[in-house]
Design a protein around this motif. Sequence first.
Motif: not given
Lengths: 297, 274
Positions: A169-170, A172-173, A176-177, A179-182, A186, A191, A291-292, A294, B61, B86, B98, B102, B104, B107, B118, B151, B164
């Motif tokens: 999961r991490a 894939r997170a 995706d993003d 900064q958001a993961a940080m 995570i 990773i 993956e297109e 989104i 960050l 962080a 944020m 943001h 994911f 997912l 996590y 979506y 989250r």
Amino acid sequence: MLFALEVAISGLLSGIMYSLVALGFVLIFKASGVFNFAQGAMVLCAALTFVRLLELGVPFWIAAGITLIVMMVLAVVIERIVLRPLVNQPLIILFMATIGLNFFLEGLAQGVWDAQVHGLQLGIDDLPWEPLANSTGMLISIFDLSAALICGVLVASLGVFFHKGRIGRALRAVADDHQAAMAVGIPLQHIWAIVWAAAGIVALVAGALWGQRLGVQFSISLVALKALPVLILGGLNSISGVIVGGLLIGAGEKLAEVYLGPIIGGGIENWFAYLLAMVFLLFKPYGLFGEEIIERV
Amino acid sequence: MTETSVPERPLLRVNNIEVIYDHVILVLKGVSLEVPEGGVITLLGANGAGKTTTLKAISNLLQSERGEITKGSIEYQGQPIGKWSAPDLVKRGICQVMEGRHCFGHLTVEENLLTGAYTRRDGRAEIQRDLDMVYSYFPRILERRRASAGYVSGGEQQMTVIGRALMARPKLILLDEPSMGLAPQLVEEIFEIVRRLNAQEGVSFLIAEQNATIALRYGSHGYVLENGRVVMDGEASVLSQNEDVKEFYLGLGASGRKSYRDVKFYRRRKRWLT
């Protein structure tokens, strides 16, 4: 007809060998959005280390284990020295860094070991599989079949690793993003070290299999070039896409060589994959399974 | 020793920090603020005032955007947070939501929530319990939990990212512009949930917000940032009665609508004074 089937099957099987190289690209691209130009050099590195250890008399599995550890250590070092200082830089800069890394690894591997051609024997014969040859007359190499099997197992386990559990999961997170993961805690560094290590393992398997076929030498790093059309067909961030892409290209180029070759002249095998890739870029730039991006409307 | 002789230690104290991006762009010019245990503090200000930078300085960050704290210090529970990364901060209970949500995108909503856990090592049962807790606060996203987060609607995404953050069991949530791009009714709903989380789960909030009306209604204390400085602070109820705040942030001028030229002039003068 049987001959066509035979050509198609051996094409599919050689396609799997392309997939194997392409897989390393996908792993890193998925997790960091970076196209790792150094994947070919990693294949060379792994294969050369492995074959030289074998030549020094190290038993097969121990040599494999040591090479595995070398590739993992390499992944951690790359993360520390190359990737970490470049966090959140534009992706093109990371890409440039991997080009540099490519030259460095090529030089390092050949400097530490040597630049001779080394034969590699994995103990799998590149001979037709007898039961099949006797019953149907088709000549399919045992080596090709084993390579396909190994590749299948590798892909399945990577797929599970990427889709189940906390680390998957991490991964894939992060893909995706960043900064958001940080922000959710995570650590990107871990990773990235994990995916580069996974790519190193894939490089070892690819290097060993291609090494037996081509001999271990500098040109083995060029198999990465054959992986590019596979990536374009399958999509840069899809593990299953890589397999399908490899199969299509493998079968396509063999069939084209055999059936179109006499009509338009031989040597099709060398460029067919790139032509196919170009067509895909025109009509389906994300590839079959990519993956297109989104976009919510 | 009596209670009063021990000065109450705030959960978070920001002491006069200065932040520079890229070694040249001075964004924060000495910001100080405090978040008490269990408080809901709001940070008001226009675009570019430094709200987001303040929050990112706290959650560490900034580095990834080539920003750097060059002066001042930040203390969390009395300890300087300078060296914590962080992920360390998340482990210790500071979690940032944020601006711009943001999620994911690839997912599912539920996987998004689980990534929030996590850093936790307390086992699946505890995490499942918190997942249920999050769904009890945000029943809307329970229905969408198998959908790709990319979506779902903007409101559901905002709820997902707040959920989250909650999954990390934070003591302090840094909430950056939760109202961005959402319908007023949804904004109200989200602030209402923030209030309940604060009261029932004991989570403190530091909220950066442009929508001053609602932020001051739900916050207990407010800071007004302008051009990288705190120009005003006080009880939310007092701030919302303040003439200047009314004028600039609430759009309630005492003398009716002013022409934009006058407003600019006034603001310029005010900046010189402070």
